[in-house]
Design a protein around this motif. Structure first.
Motif, short mmCIF file in Angstrom:
data_model
loop_
_atom_site.label_atom_id
_atom_site.label_comp_id
_atom_site.label_asym_id
_atom_site.label_seq_id
_atom_site.Cartn_x
_atom_site.Cartn_y
_atom_site.Cartn_z
N THR A 55 2.28 1.80 -3.43
CA THR A 55 1.24 2.30 -4.32
C THR A 55 0.97 3.78 -4.07
O THR A 55 0.84 4.57 -5.01
CB THR A 55 -0.05 1.48 -4.16
OG1 THR A 55 0.24 0.11 -4.49
CG2 THR A 55 -1.16 1.99 -5.05
N LYS A 56 0.90 4.17 -2.80
CA LYS A 56 0.61 5.57 -2.45
C LYS A 56 1.66 6.54 -2.95
O LYS A 56 1.37 7.69 -3.22
CB LYS A 56 0.47 5.74 -0.93
CG LYS A 56 -0.78 5.13 -0.35
CD LYS A 56 -1.99 5.93 -0.73
CE LYS A 56 -3.22 5.37 -0.04
NZ LYS A 56 -4.42 6.12 -0.36
N GLU A 96 -1.12 2.84 8.73
CA GLU A 96 -2.42 2.46 8.16
C GLU A 96 -3.36 3.65 8.11
O GLU A 96 -4.06 3.86 7.13
CB GLU A 96 -3.05 1.32 8.97
CG GLU A 96 -2.40 -0.01 8.71
CD GLU A 96 -2.98 -1.12 9.56
OE1 GLU A 96 -3.54 -0.84 10.65
OE2 GLU A 96 -2.85 -2.28 9.15
N ASN A 135 0.82 -1.22 0.00
CA ASN A 135 0.00 0.00 0.00
C ASN A 135 0.85 1.27 0.00
O ASN A 135 0.53 2.23 -0.70
CB ASN A 135 -0.95 0.02 1.20
CG ASN A 135 -2.07 -0.99 1.07
OD1 ASN A 135 -2.40 -1.45 -0.01
ND2 ASN A 135 -2.64 -1.38 2.19
#
Length: 87
Positions: free
Chosen positions: A19-20, A56, A16
């Motif tokens: 990807t960010k 998160e 994640n």
């Protein structure tokens, strides 16, 4: 030894985060920019992070990030993989 659940959580965080910041780990691996072992090592580094809840939370409220947070243990690796167009 870290539990399977912990490793799974941190594998998701690594993916994640990549990807960010505009990194496609799968494409980087297929293109030879990073090895599967390096990805595994990045998950292990991440699993030692004391801030996974903050990480998160950051990813849930952000569309994209210019760079990783200062505390990210994979900042150097990701910085090398960010496409030139995104730098």
């Amino acid at each position: 030894m870290r539990s399977r659940e912990t490793l799974r959580r941190h594998a998701g965080l690594v993916d994640n985060m990549a990807t960010k910041i505009g990194v496609d780990l799968e494409a980087a691996a297929l293109g030879g920019e990073i090895s599967i072992d390096q990805i595994s090592e990045s998950v292990l580094r991440c699993s030692g992070c004391p801030n996974p809840d903050h990480c998160e939370s950051l990813m849930q409220r952000s569309e994209g990030l210019e760079k990783t947070p200062e505390y990210c243990r994979n900042s150097d690796l990701f910085a090398k993989l960010i496409p030139e167009a995104n730098k």
